[in-house]
Design a protein around this motif. Structure first.
Motif, PDB file in Angstrom:
ATOM      1  N   MET A   8      48.344  31.674  52.410  1.00  0.00           N
ATOM      2  CA  MET A   8      47.543  31.862  51.092  1.00  0.00           C
ATOM      3  C   MET A   8      48.604  32.206  50.128  1.00  0.00           C
ATOM      4  O   MET A   8      49.687  32.683  50.284  1.00  0.00           O
ATOM      5  CB  MET A   8      46.250  32.622  51.359  1.00  0.00           C
ATOM      6  CG  MET A   8      46.937  34.302  51.553  1.00  0.00           C
ATOM      7  SD  MET A   8      45.679  35.476  51.455  1.00  0.00           S
ATOM      8  CE  MET A   8      45.636  35.755  49.693  1.00  0.00           C
ATOM      9  N   GLY A   9      47.725  31.760  48.721  1.00  0.00           N
ATOM     10  CA  GLY A   9      48.577  32.348  47.467  1.00  0.00           C
ATOM     11  C   GLY A   9      48.349  31.295  46.481  1.00  0.00           C
ATOM     12  O   GLY A   9      47.514  30.336  46.799  1.00  0.00           O
ATOM     13  N   LYS A  15      52.517  27.285  49.811  1.00  0.00           N
ATOM     14  CA  LYS A  15      51.854  26.993  50.765  1.00  0.00           C
ATOM     15  C   LYS A  15      51.816  25.899  51.883  1.00  0.00           C
ATOM     16  O   LYS A  15      51.847  26.153  53.097  1.00  0.00           O
ATOM     17  CB  LYS A  15      50.238  27.261  50.451  1.00  0.00           C
ATOM     18  CG  LYS A  15      49.741  28.354  49.573  1.00  0.00           C
ATOM     19  CD  LYS A  15      48.471  28.385  49.303  1.00  0.00           C
ATOM     20  CE  LYS A  15      47.824  27.292  48.340  1.00  0.00           C
ATOM     21  NZ  LYS A  15      48.649  27.410  46.985  1.00  0.00           N
ATOM     22  N   ARG A  87      38.352  34.749  51.698  1.00  0.00           N
ATOM     23  CA  ARG A  87      38.941  35.093  52.843  1.00  0.00           C
ATOM     24  C   ARG A  87      37.816  35.381  54.104  1.00  0.00           C
ATOM     25  O   ARG A  87      38.007  35.206  55.150  1.00  0.00           O
ATOM     26  CB  ARG A  87      39.900  36.171  52.992  1.00  0.00           C
ATOM     27  CG  ARG A  87      40.866  35.589  51.763  1.00  0.00           C
ATOM     28  CD  ARG A  87      42.366  36.361  51.835  1.00  0.00           C
ATOM     29  NE  ARG A  87      42.037  37.763  51.363  1.00  0.00           N
ATOM     30  CZ  ARG A  87      42.258  37.887  50.001  1.00  0.00           C
ATOM     31  NH1 ARG A  87      42.556  37.353  49.042  1.00  0.00           N
ATOM     32  NH2 ARG A  87      42.118  39.514  49.631  1.00  0.00           N
ATOM     33  N   LEU A  99      46.452  35.994  58.074  1.00  0.00           N
ATOM     34  CA  LEU A  99      46.763  35.512  56.804  1.00  0.00           C
ATOM     35  C   LEU A  99      48.264  35.853  56.408  1.00  0.00           C
ATOM     36  O   LEU A  99      48.629  36.956  56.591  1.00  0.00           O
ATOM     37  CB  LEU A  99      45.978  36.438  55.670  1.00  0.00           C
ATOM     38  CG  LEU A  99      44.243  36.122  55.760  1.00  0.00           C
ATOM     39  CD1 LEU A  99      43.574  37.337  55.161  1.00  0.00           C
ATOM     40  CD2 LEU A  99      43.780  34.844  55.383  1.00  0.00           C
ATOM     41  N   HIS A 101      50.224  35.854  53.143  1.00  0.00           N
ATOM     42  CA  HIS A 101      50.290  35.615  51.495  1.00  0.00           C
ATOM     43  C   HIS A 101      51.612  35.650  51.054  1.00  0.00           C
ATOM     44  O   HIS A 101      52.411  36.478  51.219  1.00  0.00           O
ATOM     45  CB  HIS A 101      49.596  36.996  50.985  1.00  0.00           C
ATOM     46  CG  HIS A 101      49.377  37.074  49.566  1.00  0.00           C
ATOM     47  ND1 HIS A 101      49.229  38.066  48.838  1.00  0.00           N
ATOM     48  CD2 HIS A 101      49.253  35.892  48.770  1.00  0.00           C
ATOM     49  CE1 HIS A 101      48.905  37.786  47.470  1.00  0.00           C
ATOM     50  NE2 HIS A 101      49.267  36.641  47.468  1.00  0.00           N
ATOM     51  N   LEU A 136      45.793  41.004  49.406  1.00  0.00           N
ATOM     52  CA  LEU A 136      45.351  41.320  50.789  1.00  0.00           C
ATOM     53  C   LEU A 136      44.928  42.843  50.855  1.00  0.00           C
ATOM     54  O   LEU A 136      45.733  43.843  50.184  1.00  0.00           O
ATOM     55  CB  LEU A 136      46.185  41.088  51.753  1.00  0.00           C
ATOM     56  CG  LEU A 136      46.402  39.568  52.094  1.00  0.00           C
ATOM     57  CD1 LEU A 136      47.519  39.411  53.204  1.00  0.00           C
ATOM     58  CD2 LEU A 136      45.113  38.918  52.495  1.00  0.00           C
ATOM     59  N   ASP A 144      52.063  40.242  53.371  1.00  0.00           N
ATOM     60  CA  ASP A 144      52.614  39.643  52.368  1.00  0.00           C
ATOM     61  C   ASP A 144      54.060  39.153  52.571  1.00  0.00           C
ATOM     62  O   ASP A 144      54.719  40.189  52.941  1.00  0.00           O
ATOM     63  CB  ASP A 144      52.652  40.721  51.143  1.00  0.00           C
ATOM     64  CG  ASP A 144      51.198  41.052  50.527  1.00  0.00           C
ATOM     65  OD1 ASP A 144      51.059  42.418  50.562  1.00  0.00           O
ATOM     66  OD2 ASP A 144      50.315  40.241  50.926  1.00  0.00           O
TER      67      ASP A 144
END
Length: 175
Positions: A8-9, A15, A87, A99, A101, A136, A144
């Motif tokens: 994600m991002g 991504k 999410r 996830l 990120h 997050l 992350d």
């Protein structure tokens, strides 16, 4: 059992590139959330209009259905997933979803976006993406990773962190 992963991002964070490389590394299927957008969403973004939650809901449901199909065998999906509620909507389909990120400054992401001619998300929407982004939270199953490094380094960092978490360590980058 492998869990599906959502990379994600904001737009331009990498991504799709990271997701495809990660899926190849883990030997699991890869899907790009952009391919799940209905034509009306693409037309709206191409016109420089940000999507609203009504636009995103059926799109996120389609992505969630794909994640549900990968829930037992694993898979990687690239998806902006900018808000916690998005999410959460994805995790309702497969609660084990992890996830990743991809984080970066607007300057770094802007440079990356500028190198992607022809993408339907214009650079002018980058600011709205950062304004929408909800990082997050500690209770989310994710980490992350800074995008200002090579794709291989991002994948290696994630794989190492994932291994550390499954072995009982923290493995994540502090938020």
């Amino acid at each position: 059992m492998p869990s599906p992963i959502v990379v994600m991002g904001v737009s331009g964070s990498g991504k799709s590139t990271v997701g495809a490389a990660l899926a190849q590394r883990l030997r699991v299927p890869f899907a790009d959330a952009d391919d799940f957008h209905p034509p009306a969403n693409i037309a709206k973004m191409t016109a420089g209009e940000p999507l609203d939650d009504d636009d995103r809901h059926p799109w996120l449901e389609a992505i969630g259905q794909w994640l549900a199909q990968q829930c037992t065998a694993g898979g990687v999906m690239s998806c902006s997933a900018l808000k916690r509620k998005y999410r959460d909507q994805l995790r309702r389909h497969c609660s084990e979803t992890e996830l990743l990120h991809l984080v970066g400054t607007p300057e770094v992401i802007g440079r990356r976006q500028a190198s992607r001619p022809g993408h339907f998300m214009p650079a002018s929407l980058l600011i709205s993406q950062f304004e929408t982004l909800e990082p997050l939270e500690p209770d989310e199953n994710g980490i992350d990773i800074d995008v200002d490094q090579s794709i291989d380094a991002i994948v290696e960092t994630y794989v190492a962190a994932r291994g550390s978490r499954s072995a009982g360590g923290d493995g994540g980058t502090p938020r």
